[in-house]
Motif scaffolding. Structure first.
Motif, PDB file in Angstrom:
ATOM      1  N   MET A   1       0.845  -1.164   0.000  1.00 10.91           N
ATOM      2  CA  MET A   1       0.000   0.000   0.000  1.00 10.91           C
ATOM      3  C   MET A   1       0.892   1.228   0.000  1.00 10.91           C
ATOM      4  SD  MET A   1      -2.933  -1.162   2.631  1.00 10.91           S
ATOM      5  CE  MET A   1      -3.236  -2.907   2.638  1.00 10.91           C
ATOM      6  N   GLU A   2       0.528   2.172  -0.794  1.00 12.14           N
ATOM      7  CA  GLU A   2       1.377   3.332  -0.983  1.00 12.14           C
ATOM      8  C   GLU A   2       0.936   4.483  -0.098  1.00 12.14           C
ATOM      9  OE1 GLU A   2       0.767   4.195  -5.051  1.00 12.14           O
ATOM     10  OE2 GLU A   2       1.479   2.257  -5.723  1.00 12.14           O
ATOM     11  N   HIS A   3       1.852   5.392   0.109  1.00 11.72           N
ATOM     12  CA  HIS A   3       1.496   6.631   0.784  1.00 11.72           C
ATOM     13  C   HIS A   3       0.840   7.531  -0.235  1.00 11.72           C
ATOM     14  CE1 HIS A   3       3.574   5.597   4.425  1.00 11.72           C
ATOM     15  NE2 HIS A   3       4.616   5.216   3.707  1.00 11.72           N
ATOM     16  N   ILE A   4      -0.246   8.148   0.146  1.00 18.82           N
ATOM     17  CA  ILE A   4      -0.994   8.996  -0.774  1.00 18.82           C
ATOM     18  C   ILE A   4      -0.912  10.441  -0.306  1.00 18.82           C
ATOM     19  CG2 ILE A   4      -3.268   9.481  -1.726  1.00 18.82           C
ATOM     20  CD1 ILE A   4      -3.918   6.533  -1.295  1.00 18.82           C
ATOM     21  N   ILE A   5      -0.609  11.338  -1.232  1.00 15.29           N
ATOM     22  CA  ILE A   5      -0.573  12.759  -0.911  1.00 15.29           C
ATOM     23  C   ILE A   5      -1.836  13.375  -1.483  1.00 15.29           C
ATOM     24  CG2 ILE A   5       0.631  14.937  -1.243  1.00 15.29           C
ATOM     25  CD1 ILE A   5       3.210  13.326  -1.498  1.00 15.29           C
ATOM     26  N   LYS A   6      -2.607  14.068  -0.635  1.00 20.53           N
ATOM     27  CA  LYS A   6      -3.868  14.654  -1.051  1.00 20.53           C
ATOM     28  C   LYS A   6      -3.771  16.175  -1.035  1.00 20.53           C
ATOM     29  CE  LYS A   6      -6.669  10.915   0.740  1.00 20.53           C
ATOM     30  NZ  LYS A   6      -7.721  10.540   1.655  1.00 20.53           N
ATOM     31  N   ASP A   7      -4.342  16.765  -2.080  1.00 22.45           N
ATOM     32  CA  ASP A   7      -4.433  18.213  -2.210  1.00 22.45           C
ATOM     33  C   ASP A   7      -3.080  18.883  -2.047  1.00 22.45           C
ATOM     34  OD1 ASP A   7      -7.524  18.004  -0.446  1.00 22.45           O
ATOM     35  OD2 ASP A   7      -7.215  18.043  -2.607  1.00 22.45           O
ATOM     36  N   GLU A   8      -3.124  20.171  -1.851  1.00 19.52           N
ATOM     37  CA  GLU A   8      -1.880  20.920  -1.666  1.00 19.52           C
ATOM     38  C   GLU A   8      -1.465  20.946  -0.212  1.00 19.52           C
ATOM     39  OE1 GLU A   8      -2.592  24.721  -3.424  1.00 19.52           O
ATOM     40  OE2 GLU A   8      -2.732  23.872  -5.432  1.00 19.52           O
ATOM     41  N   MET A   9      -2.352  20.478   0.673  1.00 16.72           N
ATOM     42  CA  MET A   9      -2.033  20.495   2.097  1.00 16.72           C
ATOM     43  C   MET A   9      -1.045  19.393   2.434  1.00 16.72           C
ATOM     44  SD  MET A   9      -5.921  21.205   3.442  1.00 16.72           S
ATOM     45  CE  MET A   9      -5.619  20.321   4.917  1.00 16.72           C
ATOM     46  N   GLU A  10      -0.790  18.509   1.505  1.00 16.41           N
ATOM     47  CA  GLU A  10       0.139  17.395   1.660  1.00 16.41           C
ATOM     48  C   GLU A  10      -0.166  16.551   2.890  1.00 16.41           C
ATOM     49  OE1 GLU A  10       4.193  17.757   0.844  1.00 16.41           O
ATOM     50  OE2 GLU A  10       3.927  19.320  -0.640  1.00 16.41           O
ATOM     51  N   VAL A  12      -0.615  13.169   4.352  1.00 23.45           N
ATOM     52  CA  VAL A  12      -0.110  11.861   3.985  1.00 23.45           C
ATOM     53  C   VAL A  12      -0.908  10.794   4.743  1.00 23.45           C
ATOM     54  CG1 VAL A  12       1.889  10.343   3.991  1.00 23.45           C
ATOM     55  CG2 VAL A  12       2.192  12.782   3.567  1.00 23.45           C
ATOM     56  N   ALA A  13      -1.516   9.894   3.971  1.00 20.69           N
ATOM     57  CA  ALA A  13      -2.236   8.779   4.577  1.00 20.69           C
ATOM     58  C   ALA A  13      -1.244   7.646   4.801  1.00 20.69           C
ATOM     59  CB  ALA A  13      -3.367   8.326   3.668  1.00 20.69           C
ATOM     60  N   THR A  14      -1.245   7.129   5.974  1.00 16.39           N
ATOM     61  CA  THR A  14      -0.342   6.031   6.298  1.00 16.39           C
ATOM     62  C   THR A  14      -0.917   4.717   5.792  1.00 16.39           C
ATOM     63  OG1 THR A  14      -1.407   5.592   8.413  1.00 16.39           O
ATOM     64  CG2 THR A  14       0.397   7.214   8.404  1.00 16.39           C
ATOM     65  N   ASP A  15      -0.090   3.685   5.797  1.00 16.34           N
ATOM     66  CA  ASP A  15      -0.553   2.342   5.449  1.00 16.34           C
ATOM     67  C   ASP A  15      -1.746   1.956   6.313  1.00 16.34           C
ATOM     68  OD1 ASP A  15       1.282   1.936   3.487  1.00 16.34           O
ATOM     69  OD2 ASP A  15       2.486   0.479   4.586  1.00 16.34           O
ATOM     70  N   GLU A  16      -1.669   2.317   7.577  1.00 20.39           N
ATOM     71  CA  GLU A  16      -2.731   1.976   8.509  1.00 20.39           C
ATOM     72  C   GLU A  16      -4.052   2.638   8.110  1.00 20.39           C
ATOM     73  OE1 GLU A  16      -3.526   2.219  13.319  1.00 20.39           O
ATOM     74  OE2 GLU A  16      -1.483   2.442  12.555  1.00 20.39           O
ATOM     75  N   ASP A  17      -4.000   3.909   7.705  1.00 16.54           N
ATOM     76  CA  ASP A  17      -5.207   4.626   7.277  1.00 16.54           C
ATOM     77  C   ASP A  17      -5.813   3.985   6.031  1.00 16.54           C
ATOM     78  OD1 ASP A  17      -4.850   6.511   9.326  1.00 16.54           O
ATOM     79  OD2 ASP A  17      -3.668   7.843   8.035  1.00 16.54           O
ATOM     80  N   ILE A  18      -4.969   3.677   5.070  1.00 16.27           N
ATOM     81  CA  ILE A  18      -5.434   3.077   3.823  1.00 16.27           C
ATOM     82  C   ILE A  18      -6.041   1.702   4.103  1.00 16.27           C
ATOM     83  CG2 ILE A  18      -4.698   2.166   1.583  1.00 16.27           C
ATOM     84  CD1 ILE A  18      -2.462   4.371   1.687  1.00 16.27           C
ATOM     85  N   PHE A  19      -5.352   0.915   4.907  1.00 18.80           N
ATOM     86  CA  PHE A  19      -5.840  -0.418   5.256  1.00 18.80           C
ATOM     87  C   PHE A  19      -7.199  -0.309   5.945  1.00 18.80           C
ATOM     88  CE2 PHE A  19      -6.180  -4.104   8.056  1.00 18.80           C
ATOM     89  CZ  PHE A  19      -5.915  -5.142   7.184  1.00 18.80           C
TER      90      PHE A  19
END
Length: 176
Positions: A1-10, A12-19
């Motif tokens: 699972m990858e780290h995802i960068i959202k919007d310009e606020m950067e 970062v969703a962790t593996d745990e969040d994505i899972f």
């Protein structure tokens, strides 16, 4: 699972969040599958938790994130089968301890689908449950069980035959 960068606020969703998000999207389906195997709310919730823990531990082994749902479902089914084996061992152990061989009487007047399914071989029963209770296609079932689609079709047909035979025998005993 990858780290995802959202919007310009950067953010970062962790593996745990994505899972967590992926599992949350599947929780109703997973619970209903567990319940169809175990027929007990507490055990179903416990097995769902166990499957989630196993999936978290093994998350790096998932090569294709698009296959997350079938991968997690397979882990859940394995956990359900482990629980059923544990129950069977405990039942045998309890029966060995007790010298009383009392058989539980089952109603001859009522044969519901769950009772009929109990008599079907486990590998056939799981295909029947996924097909008719969870409305999965044969291709989806094949992916979840990691079996060829032809094998799933064969198991479905054999499971339906066993189910029909059990229901017919029960009907012959009742009606005469």
């Amino acid at each position: 699972m990858e780290h995802i960068i959202k919007d310009e606020m950067e953010i970062v969703a962790t593996d745990e969040d994505i899972f967590y998000e992926l599992v949350s999207g599947q929780k109703r389906k997973l619970y209903s599958i567990a319940y169809s195997y175990l027929r007990n709310e507490a055990d179903s919730l416990e097995v769902l938790q166990e499957a989630t823990c196993r999936a978290w531990i093994k998350r790096k082994s998932l090569k294709d994130s698009e296959r997350f749902a079938p991968w997690l479902t397979r882990i859940l089914i394995n956990c359900c089968n482990d629980e059923l084996k544990r129950r069977k061992r405990n039942t045998v152990t309890e029966a060995e301890r007790s010298d009383v061989g009392i058989m539980e009487m089952k109603s001859d007047r009522r044969l519901d689908m769950e009772q009929a399914l109990d008599g079907v071989k486990p590998k056939y029963r799981q295909v029947l449950v996924l097909k008719y209770y969870k409305d999965m296609t044969l291709a989806e079932i094949a992916e979840v069980l990691d079996k060829p689609e032809g094998t799933v079709k064969t198991w479905l047909n054999k499971g339906l035959k066993q189910l029909r035979d059990r229901m017919k025998r029960k009907g012959d005993l009742f009606y005469g």
